[in-house]
Design a protein around this motif. Structure first.
Motif, PDB file in Angstrom:
ATOM      1  N   TRP A 108      -2.312  -2.385  12.071  1.00 51.08           N
ATOM      2  CA  TRP A 108      -1.366  -1.825  11.085  1.00 51.08           C
ATOM      3  C   TRP A 108      -0.638  -0.623  11.682  1.00 51.08           C
ATOM      4  CZ3 TRP A 108      -6.670  -2.373   9.661  1.00 51.08           C
ATOM      5  CH2 TRP A 108      -6.944  -3.591   9.026  1.00 51.08           C
ATOM      6  N   ALA A 137      -7.417   2.618   2.795  1.00 53.03           N
ATOM      7  CA  ALA A 137      -7.335   2.405   1.353  1.00 53.03           C
ATOM      8  C   ALA A 137      -6.563   3.546   0.710  1.00 53.03           C
ATOM      9  CB  ALA A 137      -8.726   2.304   0.739  1.00 53.03           C
ATOM     10  N   SER A 156      -8.658   0.764  -6.404  1.00 50.65           N
ATOM     11  CA  SER A 156      -7.297   0.405  -6.789  1.00 50.65           C
ATOM     12  C   SER A 156      -6.453   0.178  -5.548  1.00 50.65           C
ATOM     13  CB  SER A 156      -6.677   1.513  -7.643  1.00 50.65           C
ATOM     14  OG  SER A 156      -6.538   2.701  -6.898  1.00 50.65           O
ATOM     15  N   GLY A 157      -5.501  -0.702  -5.658  1.00 55.51           N
ATOM     16  CA  GLY A 157      -4.593  -0.964  -4.557  1.00 55.51           C
ATOM     17  C   GLY A 157      -5.225  -1.805  -3.473  1.00 55.51           C
ATOM     18  N   GLU A 158      -4.464  -2.008  -2.417  1.00 55.56           N
ATOM     19  CA  GLU A 158      -4.908  -2.840  -1.318  1.00 55.56           C
ATOM     20  C   GLU A 158      -5.852  -2.061  -0.393  1.00 55.56           C
ATOM     21  OE1 GLU A 158      -2.946  -5.420   2.373  1.00 55.56           O
ATOM     22  OE2 GLU A 158      -1.720  -4.078   1.157  1.00 55.56           O
ATOM     23  N   ARG A 159      -6.838  -2.777   0.125  1.00 51.83           N
ATOM     24  CA  ARG A 159      -7.762  -2.198   1.096  1.00 51.83           C
ATOM     25  C   ARG A 159      -7.872  -3.172   2.260  1.00 51.83           C
ATOM     26  NH1 ARG A 159     -13.949  -0.110  -0.041  1.00 51.83           N
ATOM     27  NH2 ARG A 159     -14.935  -0.932   1.850  1.00 51.83           N
ATOM     28  N   VAL A 160      -7.696  -2.643   3.473  1.00 50.79           N
ATOM     29  CA  VAL A 160      -7.745  -3.497   4.658  1.00 50.79           C
ATOM     30  C   VAL A 160      -8.812  -2.969   5.602  1.00 50.79           C
ATOM     31  CG1 VAL A 160      -5.371  -4.322   4.487  1.00 50.79           C
ATOM     32  CG2 VAL A 160      -5.841  -2.179   5.679  1.00 50.79           C
ATOM     33  N   MET A 195       0.861  -1.195   0.000  1.00 51.63           N
ATOM     34  CA  MET A 195       0.000   0.000   0.000  1.00 51.63           C
ATOM     35  C   MET A 195       0.894   1.240   0.000  1.00 51.63           C
ATOM     36  SD  MET A 195      -3.118   0.874   2.627  1.00 51.63           S
ATOM     37  CE  MET A 195      -4.012  -0.587   2.135  1.00 51.63           C
TER      38      MET A 195
END
Length: 321
Positions: free
Chosen positions: A62, A21, A27-31, A1
């Motif tokens: 995180w 995000a 787009s990209g990683e989402r947690v 990310m």
């Protein structure tokens, strides 16, 4: 990310979620993390404590990413009617994260998620019920948000989970009292969900989360309505008609003629969703009924994006920045 990050928070009556995000939607990683729902007690809503708990969970999950947050969008039930000082919550989150924060009534983030930032009106049937209309922040970021209902489970929230669950229990009690045998299936389901009828007042009235308790029975009502139980069908259709009336009122004049039925009660087709669409069609055949493009959590991330771009205008009772 990659840096920077958006933090979206969605807090409801039965649960809450937060997501980290990137700036580009999809787009990209989402947690994500989940947390408790809000409760109402003698000291008011537990919303600030729920938000703090979610932030703690994000920080623990995180720790290296929480410092990358560049903007926060927070949608919460009761923000407009139950929170004594919304600005204090905004300030507390801003101080903790060092980033711009926008707090909104949960209907705003539901609108942003369901219509992907476009104009129209959305009615959200979760634990409560609220409808909201707007021309779309991309087109008119400073236009006022038009709200209908969201008055809480004792005074309003027409068609929402607590409303439907309460009416289901009332119908069951009419069967207990020998007034209406048609509620027999509702009574049987309520005994499994809540317990024996004589215990319901003591089990429900003192609970600080009684709206959530009532809303938990709404899914039983909808399940029975899908199975064809006449009393449950009647209640589910009434909820759909109430939701339709609210969203039409929120649409008003001058907005794109687009509406969405959103929230937990709308996820699966039922007599509620059918009655909603029928009522809209009967009132105005020119209104388009859409399926939600995204969730309120998606809307919270969209709100964070708007906050970072300074395209959000505070509005008393709806938005605080």
């Amino acid at each position: 990310m990659t840096e920077p990050l958006l933090l979206g928070i969605d807090v409801g009556g039965t649960g809450s979620r937060a997501a980290l995000a990137g700036f580009e939607a999809g787009s990209g990683e989402r947690v994500e993390v989940s947390g408790p729902g809000v409760a109402l007690g003698a000291d008011g809503t537990s919303l600030p404590a729920v938000v703090e708990e979610l932030l703690d969970r994000v920080s623990r999950a995180w720790p290296e990413r929480i410092g990358q947050v560049a903007a926060v969008g927070l949608g919460a039930t009761g923000a407009s009617s139950l929170l004594r000082d919304p600005s204090a919550l905004v300030a507390a989150v801003r101080e903790r994260l060092g980033a711009p924060v926008v707090l909104a009534a949960d209907a705003v983030t539901a609108h942003l998620g369901a219509l992907a930032g476009e104009g129209g009106a959305v009615v959200v049937l979760g634990t409560g019920a609220i409808a909201i209309g707007h021309p779309g922040p991309a087109a008119q970021p400073h236009a006022p948000w038009r709200r209908v209902d969201g008055w809480g489970h004792l005074l309003g929230d027409r068609g929402g989970g607590a409303w439907l669950g309460r009416h289901g229990l009332e119908r069951a009690l009419r069967t207990v009292d020998g007034l209406d045998p048609a509620g027999a299936a509702l009574l049987a389901a309520a005994r499994v969900r809540v317990g024996e009828a004589p215990d319901w007042p003591a089990l429900i009235y003192p609970r600080p989360d009684r709206a959530g308790v009532l809303a938990s029975f709404a899914q039983d009502v909808l399940d029975l309505s899908r199975a064809g139980d006449a009393a449950a069908v009647e209640l589910a259709r009434a909820a759909g008609q109430e939701a339709a009336a609210s969203v039409i009122a929120a649409l008003g004049a001058g907005l794109p003629r687009t509406v969405v039925l959103s929230g937990g009660l709308a996820r699966t087709p039922s007599p509620l969703t059918v009655a909603f669409a029928e009522r809209i069609r009967d009132r105005d055949a020119g209104i388009e009924v859409r399926t939600a493009a995204g969730t309120p959590l998606d809307g919270a991330l969209h709100l964070a994006r708007l906050a970072h771009a300074v395209r959000v205008a505070p509005q008393e009772g709806m938005l605080w920045a």
